[in-house]
Design a protein around this motif. Sequence first.
Motif, PDB file in Angstrom:
ATOM      1  N   THR A  86      30.552   7.836 -30.798  1.00 41.96           N
ATOM      2  CA  THR A  86      30.762   8.503 -32.080  1.00 41.96           C
ATOM      3  C   THR A  86      30.143   9.894 -32.072  1.00 41.96           C
ATOM      4  O   THR A  86      30.774  10.871 -32.509  1.00 41.96           O
ATOM      5  CB  THR A  86      30.136   7.670 -33.217  1.00 41.96           C
ATOM      6  N   GLU A  87      28.925  10.014 -31.561  1.00 37.93           N
ATOM      7  CA  GLU A  87      28.252  11.311 -31.495  1.00 37.93           C
ATOM      8  C   GLU A  87      29.018  12.271 -30.593  1.00 37.93           C
ATOM      9  O   GLU A  87      29.140  13.464 -30.899  1.00 37.93           O
ATOM     10  CB  GLU A  87      26.814  11.140 -30.974  1.00 37.93           C
ATOM     11  N   LYS A  88      29.558  11.768 -29.495  1.00 38.09           N
ATOM     12  CA  LYS A  88      30.320  12.598 -28.557  1.00 38.09           C
ATOM     13  C   LYS A  88      31.566  13.167 -29.235  1.00 38.09           C
ATOM     14  O   LYS A  88      31.878  14.360 -29.114  1.00 38.09           O
ATOM     15  CB  LYS A  88      30.716  11.742 -27.355  1.00 38.09           C
ATOM     16  N   VAL A  89      32.284  12.325 -29.948  1.00 40.38           N
ATOM     17  CA  VAL A  89      33.514  12.753 -30.632  1.00 40.38           C
ATOM     18  C   VAL A  89      33.177  13.787 -31.707  1.00 40.38           C
ATOM     19  O   VAL A  89      33.862  14.807 -31.844  1.00 40.38           O
ATOM     20  CB  VAL A  89      34.248  11.535 -31.238  1.00 40.38           C
ATOM     21  N   LEU A  90      32.113  13.527 -32.455  1.00 46.88           N
ATOM     22  CA  LEU A  90      31.718  14.477 -33.493  1.00 46.88           C
ATOM     23  C   LEU A  90      31.309  15.813 -32.891  1.00 46.88           C
ATOM     24  O   LEU A  90      31.612  16.874 -33.438  1.00 46.88           O
ATOM     25  CB  LEU A  90      30.565  13.902 -34.324  1.00 46.88           C
ATOM     26  N   ALA A  91      30.630  15.783 -31.746  1.00 45.46           N
ATOM     27  CA  ALA A  91      30.219  17.026 -31.089  1.00 45.46           C
ATOM     28  C   ALA A  91      31.433  17.810 -30.609  1.00 45.46           C
ATOM     29  O   ALA A  91      31.454  19.040 -30.665  1.00 45.46           O
ATOM     30  CB  ALA A  91      29.286  16.714 -29.924  1.00 45.46           C
ATOM     31  N   GLN A  92      32.466  17.130 -30.142  1.00 49.60           N
ATOM     32  CA  GLN A  92      33.676  17.812 -29.672  1.00 49.60           C
ATOM     33  C   GLN A  92      34.418  18.470 -30.820  1.00 49.60           C
ATOM     34  O   GLN A  92      34.989  19.542 -30.669  1.00 49.60           O
ATOM     35  CB  GLN A  92      34.602  16.815 -28.972  1.00 49.60           C
ATOM     36  N   ASN A  93      34.414  17.832 -31.964  1.00 49.26           N
ATOM     37  CA  ASN A  93      35.172  18.349 -33.101  1.00 49.26           C
ATOM     38  C   ASN A  93      34.389  19.370 -33.917  1.00 49.26           C
ATOM     39  O   ASN A  93      34.924  19.944 -34.852  1.00 49.26           O
ATOM     40  CB  ASN A  93      35.602  17.198 -34.016  1.00 49.26           C
ATOM     41  N   ARG A  94      33.131  19.576 -33.565  1.00 47.18           N
ATOM     42  CA  ARG A  94      32.320  20.529 -34.304  1.00 47.18           C
ATOM     43  C   ARG A  94      32.655  21.948 -33.863  1.00 47.18           C
ATOM     44  O   ARG A  94      32.948  22.190 -32.696  1.00 47.18           O
ATOM     45  CB  ARG A  94      30.850  20.235 -34.016  1.00 47.18           C
ATOM     46  N   GLY A  95      32.594  22.884 -34.779  1.00 46.47           N
ATOM     47  CA  GLY A  95      32.863  24.278 -34.439  1.00 46.47           C
ATOM     48  C   GLY A  95      31.685  24.903 -33.713  1.00 46.47           C
ATOM     49  O   GLY A  95      30.602  24.319 -33.600  1.00 46.47           O
ATOM     50  N   ARG A  96      31.885  26.146 -33.222  1.00 46.78           N
ATOM     51  CA  ARG A  96      30.831  26.819 -32.480  1.00 46.78           C
ATOM     52  C   ARG A  96      29.947  27.670 -33.373  1.00 46.78           C
ATOM     53  O   ARG A  96      28.912  28.163 -32.943  1.00 46.78           O
ATOM     54  CB  ARG A  96      31.458  27.695 -31.397  1.00 46.78           C
ATOM     55  N   LYS A  97      30.356  27.881 -34.599  1.00 50.95           N
ATOM     56  CA  LYS A  97      29.561  28.710 -35.501  1.00 50.95           C
ATOM     57  C   LYS A  97      28.301  27.973 -35.933  1.00 50.95           C
ATOM     58  O   LYS A  97      28.256  26.740 -35.941  1.00 50.95           O
ATOM     59  CB  LYS A  97      30.388  29.078 -36.739  1.00 50.95           C
ATOM     60  N   SER A  98      27.312  28.760 -36.304  1.00 49.15           N
ATOM     61  CA  SER A  98      26.036  28.142 -36.680  1.00 49.15           C
ATOM     62  C   SER A  98      26.175  27.302 -37.948  1.00 49.15           C
ATOM     63  O   SER A  98      25.464  26.325 -38.125  1.00 49.15           O
ATOM     64  CB  SER A  98      24.962  29.207 -36.874  1.00 49.15           C
ATOM     65  N   LYS A  99      27.103  27.689 -38.813  1.00 44.90           N
ATOM     66  CA  LYS A  99      27.273  26.908 -40.050  1.00 44.90           C
ATOM     67  C   LYS A  99      27.857  25.530 -39.771  1.00 44.90           C
ATOM     68  O   LYS A  99      27.731  24.618 -40.578  1.00 44.90           O
ATOM     69  CB  LYS A  99      28.156  27.654 -41.045  1.00 44.90           C
ATOM     70  N   ASP A 100      28.537  25.374 -38.622  1.00 44.54           N
ATOM     71  CA  ASP A 100      29.126  24.083 -38.278  1.00 44.54           C
ATOM     72  C   ASP A 100      28.145  23.154 -37.571  1.00 44.54           C
ATOM     73  O   ASP A 100      28.419  21.964 -37.415  1.00 44.54           O
ATOM     74  CB  ASP A 100      30.358  24.276 -37.381  1.00 44.54           C
TER      75      ASP A 100
END
Length: 129
Positions: free
Chosen positions: A83-97
């Motif tokens: 779950t953490e891996k999938v969430l990390a992949q879908n997270r943006g690169r901006k600091s707000k994400d």
Amino acid sequence: LLPAAGQGKAPPGGRRGRDGPRAAGAVRRRKRAPEPGRNKATIKGRVVKSAIEEYHKKKPVDHLRENLQYMLKGRLVADKAITEKVLAQNRGRKSKDQPPEKREKKKPETTVFTEEDFRKFEREYFGIP
């Protein structure tokens, strides 16, 4: 035998002399009022409905059991690491994400010495009786 055209009596509502155009409209409305389209007080062609059927139709339906069965059916829970891996992949690169960093909680500083120990140390060190 027949009266000449324009010589006969005018209908009572047709006069527009001193009453004006509004009076003629009111007369027209009064004439139209008494003819009903259909008498709604009759029961001809009406279907009698059962009171019990109407009650059952309008009774609220309880969907709790079906909803619980549906919710309990899909009880497959993914592994936390995946779950953490999938969430990390879908997270943006901006600091707000990015999620906020987890900080270690500081424990309040405690001492093993009591107030009595401090007084004793003061007496011994400073020589206060």
